[in-house]
Scaffold this active site. Structure first.
Site, PDB file in Angstrom:
ATOM      1  N   GLY A  14     -29.731  83.177 -90.778  1.00 33.81           N
ATOM      2  CA  GLY A  14     -30.513  83.805 -91.839  1.00 33.81           C
ATOM      3  C   GLY A  14     -30.070  83.364 -93.220  1.00 33.81           C
ATOM      4  O   GLY A  14     -28.890  83.453 -93.560  1.00 33.81           O
ATOM      5  N   GLY A  16     -31.260  84.713 -96.121  1.00 35.88           N
ATOM      6  CA  GLY A  16     -31.613  85.714 -97.124  1.00 35.88           C
ATOM      7  C   GLY A  16     -30.401  86.040 -97.990  1.00 35.88           C
ATOM      8  O   GLY A  16     -29.449  85.270 -98.061  1.00 35.88           O
ATOM      9  N   PHE A  17     -30.431  87.206 -98.618  1.00 33.41           N
ATOM     10  CA  PHE A  17     -29.316  87.577 -99.498  1.00 33.41           C
ATOM     11  C   PHE A  17     -27.990  87.614 -98.746  1.00 33.41           C
ATOM     12  O   PHE A  17     -26.998  87.038 -99.186  1.00 33.41           O
ATOM     13  CB  PHE A  17     -29.586  88.945-100.138  1.00 33.41           C
ATOM     14  CG  PHE A  17     -30.682  88.931-101.159  1.00 33.41           C
ATOM     15  CD1 PHE A  17     -30.569  88.206-102.320  1.00 33.41           C
ATOM     16  CD2 PHE A  17     -31.845  89.658-100.956  1.00 33.41           C
ATOM     17  CE1 PHE A  17     -31.581  88.177-103.265  1.00 33.41           C
ATOM     18  CE2 PHE A  17     -32.877  89.647-101.883  1.00 33.41           C
ATOM     19  CZ  PHE A  17     -32.737  88.901-103.054  1.00 33.41           C
ATOM     20  N   VAL A  82     -33.566  80.637 -84.440  1.00 35.14           N
ATOM     21  CA  VAL A  82     -32.595  81.064 -83.440  1.00 35.14           C
ATOM     22  C   VAL A  82     -33.291  81.940 -82.411  1.00 35.14           C
ATOM     23  O   VAL A  82     -34.018  82.877 -82.756  1.00 35.14           O
ATOM     24  CB  VAL A  82     -31.423  81.811 -84.101  1.00 35.14           C
ATOM     25  CG1 VAL A  82     -30.471  82.358 -83.030  1.00 35.14           C
ATOM     26  CG2 VAL A  82     -30.673  80.887 -85.052  1.00 35.14           C
ATOM     27  N   GLU A 178     -44.277  99.408-106.473  1.00 33.48           N
ATOM     28  CA  GLU A 178     -44.379  98.281-107.402  1.00 33.48           C
ATOM     29  C   GLU A 178     -45.746  97.615-107.322  1.00 33.48           C
ATOM     30  O   GLU A 178     -46.355  97.292-108.343  1.00 33.48           O
ATOM     31  CB  GLU A 178     -43.285  97.264-107.093  1.00 33.48           C
ATOM     32  CG  GLU A 178     -41.888  97.761-107.439  1.00 33.48           C
ATOM     33  CD  GLU A 178     -40.791  96.908-106.809  1.00 33.48           C
ATOM     34  OE1 GLU A 178     -41.086  96.181-105.834  1.00 33.48           O
ATOM     35  OE2 GLU A 178     -39.650  96.977-107.285  1.00 33.48           O
TER      36      GLU A 178
END
Length: 311
Positions: A14, A16-17, A82, A178
């Site tokens: 991954g 991401g963050f 994966v 948002e």
């Protein structure tokens, strides 16, 4: 890690963050890092709503992972998906974009695959109400939002025009709040003087959630502030509302008293719920780990899987 970890292999699933920050933390460690992701870019998800409403282009919120890791000599990026792990052989199993199989040996495995959209058992809603987790989702939302104004402008029937000028969002978490506010701003500011036959500022934005307030997990003070801001923008809030059906022309919602109401809406967007990806089930099966109701893997206080300190 210590000197004995020299040449140890760390595989990160991954980009991401969590995955990206994990790779960066290890930039001076005596290990070889392999970061695997099925997409070539790191996505700044908190700004997806701005991409979906045309405020930002996709290039502003997505950066190639190779570019982010180019100066880190002990890190490599692999584009693959994966599919599972072999805990005995300490191997990560993956598939290349064209279907070829790959294997990556590891001494330490960091699982940071993130989550996917959850429709709470109603996956049939997805065709009518796109989620907001990827660049692809954001572009679909953008086409639907701006397309709705175009269809409203050419609609002859007042009911059809009203339907195209109605936007329904399911889920009053950060994304829903948002996006609801941004759509109203697009309608009242960005597009205000762009059309001859409609008034974009007449667009209705309906926000539905099963809870009692928007942003409820953030506490009563911030939740109340969000509710006030949404009201000021003209967002219609429908709390204690559970969506029971979605189709091409709108959605049906069950209120707290059990009454079901139909809302005609040309655009329905899903901003509620997350679940673990299929990979979580594969890892749980391989390790014997437990999963919660959303499919997430239950870990220890140090985030490792019980009996597998290397994961």
């Amino acid at each position: 890690m210590n000197d004995q970890d020299s040449q140890r292999r760390v595989v990160i699933i991954g980009g991401g963050f969590a995955g990206l920050f994990a790779a960066r933390v290890l930039r001076r460690a005596p290990v070889q890092v392999t970061l695997i992701d099925r997409r070539p870019h790191h996505l700044f998800q908190p700004l997806l709503y701005q991409c979906s409403t045309g405020i930002l282009s996709e290039g502003k919120i997505a950066v190639p992972l190779r570019d982010l890791l180019r100066k880190q000599k002990n890190a490599d990026f692999v584009l693959a998906e994966v599919t599972g792990i072999d805990t005995e052989g300490r191997r990560v199993l993956a598939t290349r974009p064209l279907g070829d199989q790959l294997e990556f040996g590891y001494d330490y495995l960091i699982v940071a695959a993130g989550v996917q959209q959850s429709y709470f058992g109603h996956d049939e809603f997805a065709q009518w109400a796109p989620g907001m987790k990827t660049i692809e989702h954001a572009l679909v939302v953008r086409r639907r939002v701006f397309g709705a104004f175009e269809l409203a402008d050419t609609a002859v029937d007042p009911a059809e025009r009203s339907r195209w000028l109605t936007f329904a969002l399911v889920g009053a978490g950060p994304t829903g709040v948002e996006l609801a506010g941004q759509i109203r701003e697009v309608a009242t500011k960005t597009l205000r003087d762009e059309y001859r036959h409609i008034k974009p500022e007449d667009a209705r934005v309906l926000l539905f959630d099963g809870g009692d307030a928007p942003l409820a997990p953030f506490g009563p003070e911030l939740s109340a502030k969000a509710a006030r801001t949404l009201s000021k923008l003209g967002v219609e809030q429908h709390m204690h509302s559970i969506v029971t059906d979605i189709n091409a022309t709108g959605l049906s919602v069950r209120a707290q008293d059990g009454k079901v109401t139909r809302h005609e809406a040309g655009t329905v967007l899903w901003t509620a719920g997350v679940a673990a990806p299929p990979l979580a089930a594969a890892i749980a099966a391989a390790t014997g780990a437990k999963q919660d109701r959303a499919g997430r893997i239950v870990v220890g206080d140090d985030c490792t899987i019980p009996d597998h300190p290397e994961i």
